[in-house]
Design a protein around this motif. Structure first.
Motif, short mmCIF file in Angstrom:
data_model
loop_
_atom_site.label_atom_id
_atom_site.label_comp_id
_atom_site.label_asym_id
_atom_site.label_seq_id
_atom_site.Cartn_x
_atom_site.Cartn_y
_atom_site.Cartn_z
N MET A 1 6.45 13.41 1.69
CA MET A 1 5.50 12.33 2.29
C MET A 1 5.81 11.88 3.64
N PRO A 2 5.79 12.68 4.88
CA PRO A 2 6.27 12.16 6.01
C PRO A 2 5.63 10.88 6.67
N ILE A 3 4.26 10.94 6.40
CA ILE A 3 3.41 9.87 6.90
C ILE A 3 3.98 8.50 6.23
N THR A 4 3.71 8.64 5.00
CA THR A 4 4.15 7.51 4.21
C THR A 4 5.50 6.98 4.34
N ASN A 5 6.28 7.95 4.55
CA ASN A 5 7.78 7.80 4.92
C ASN A 5 8.06 6.90 6.24
N TRP A 6 7.36 7.23 7.37
CA TRP A 6 7.26 6.67 8.49
C TRP A 6 6.88 5.11 8.42
N CYS A 7 5.48 5.03 7.60
CA CYS A 7 4.99 3.85 7.41
C CYS A 7 6.02 2.67 6.86
N PHE A 8 6.48 3.48 5.71
CA PHE A 8 7.51 2.47 4.99
C PHE A 8 8.55 2.17 5.89
N LEU A 9 9.18 2.95 6.59
CA LEU A 9 10.35 2.69 7.51
C LEU A 9 9.91 1.55 8.38
N LEU A 10 8.89 1.59 9.21
CA LEU A 10 8.56 0.77 10.01
C LEU A 10 8.26 -0.73 9.48
N ALA A 11 7.46 -0.61 8.39
CA ALA A 11 7.38 -1.96 7.44
C ALA A 11 8.93 -2.64 7.15
N GLY B 1 -4.56 6.59 6.05
CA GLY B 1 -5.34 6.06 7.30
C GLY B 1 -5.03 4.47 7.12
N PRO B 2 -5.30 3.78 6.02
CA PRO B 2 -4.78 2.25 5.95
C PRO B 2 -3.52 2.12 6.34
N LEU B 3 -2.54 3.00 6.01
CA LEU B 3 -1.10 2.88 6.22
C LEU B 3 -0.75 2.94 7.80
N VAL B 4 -1.55 3.89 8.16
CA VAL B 4 -1.16 4.12 9.75
C VAL B 4 -1.71 2.69 10.65
N LEU C 1 0.79 -1.12 0.01
CA LEU C 1 0.03 -0.13 -0.09
C LEU C 1 0.90 1.23 0.01
N CYS C 2 1.92 1.16 0.69
CA CYS C 2 2.88 2.18 0.53
C CYS C 2 3.57 2.52 -0.74
N SER C 3 3.90 1.30 -1.37
CA SER C 3 4.15 1.44 -2.82
C SER C 3 3.10 2.31 -3.79
#
Length: 286
Positions: A32-42, A120-123, A8-10
């Motif tokens: 894209m800070p939110i996507t960045n943190w979600c991708f990093l944690l993934a 939202g789904p990413l978080v 989903l991040c992709s």
């Protein structure tokens, strides 16, 4: 969950960039800070870093491999380290380094964070990926109905050296190498390795020709030897049978349609003809 988060991040990145080529990315963490943190944690999850969920699932697999064969266990440990390396290489190439937009801001669209309906789904998946590894699912679902605790959750293999510690060290080495080689975007080592090992670089660029092998197997073997004969049988035998039945019913209807003319004189003639024919048959029999 963390693999779904990566996909989903992709998708969110592709929606904003309009392309899935890394050449059009770079430096997206500022936009894209939110996507960045979600991708990093993934990435941390799939690399098997505690306490994220991927740590528990990956190390159970690696421990099972060691139990089956030490050689297989060490091979899987190496694979897990490679996973950590290439996932963080991907992360740094997309979110760090030189921004594609900043190279020519007048003619390129400025990236921005995706709307809440997408992040939202990413978080949510990020929260799940960070916490669900701590849930003892073996207490709720098991093969024989009895509760089962994995070794990591019972802290039974946390003594050094153990599978957990070795895999963590290997993952950290992979992450460290990726950080050193790709975080700045200006390290000459990747280009030097490309020049020194062109064959390996070409093979890895083509995903070690695994896709080519599957394409050959599916098109040359499966499609030619199985799919085409089955398609011919379906087209000529199955469809031909039903088409013949439909054609026969239609032709029979066209043949007897004149009999249903509504003319009483014609019906009387057919009645008399049938009666005479039946009488002649009975006379012949008797």
């Amino acid at each position: 969950m963390f693999k779904a988060l990566l996909f989903l991040c992709s998708g969110a990145i592709i929606v904003i960039i309009g392309s899935n080529f890394k050449d059009y990315m770079g430096g997206l963490r500022k936009y894209m800070p939110i996507t960045n943190w979600c991708f990093l944690l993934a990435c941390l999850c799939i690399s098997g870093i505690p306490p994220f969920s991927g740590f528990f699932s990956k190390d159970e697999i690696v421990a099972a491999c060691f139990h089956f064969s030490p050689a297989l266990g060490w091979f899987m440990t190496l694979v897990s380290g490679m996973t950590a390396f290439y996932m963080f290489r991907l992360y740094y190439v997309i979110f760090w380094g030189k921004s594609y937009y900043e190279q020519d801001p007048e003619h390129r669209r400025k990236p921005q964070e995706v709307p809440a309906t997408m992040w939202g789904p990413l978080v949510f998946l990020c929260i799940v990926g960070c916490t669900c590894g701590l849930i003892p699912f073996g207490h709720f679902v098991s093969a024989d109905g009895h509760a089962e605790d994995i070794a990591i959750q019972t802290f039974a293999i946390w003594t050094w050296p153990s599978v957990a510690w070795i895999s963590i060290v290997v993952a950290c080495i992979g992450i460290g190498l990726a950080t050193w080689m790709y975080a700045s975007g200006e390290n000459p080592v990747p280009d030097m390795l490309k020049r020194q090992m062109p064959t390996l670089h070409k093979a890895s660029l083509n995903r070690f020709y695994i896709d080519n092998a599957w394409q050959f197997f599916t098109h040359k073997v499966v499609f030619r030897c199985f799919s085409k004969p089955i398609a011919w049988f379906d087209r000529h035998v199955i469809d031909g049978t039903f088409n013949f039945m439909a054609w026969g019913a239609q032709e029979a209807g066209e043949t007897i349609r004149p009999w249903q003319s509504g003319d009483v004189r014609q019906y009387a003639a057919w009645f008399i003809t049938g009666t005479v024919a039946l009488t002649l048959v009975l006379l012949c029999i008797l």
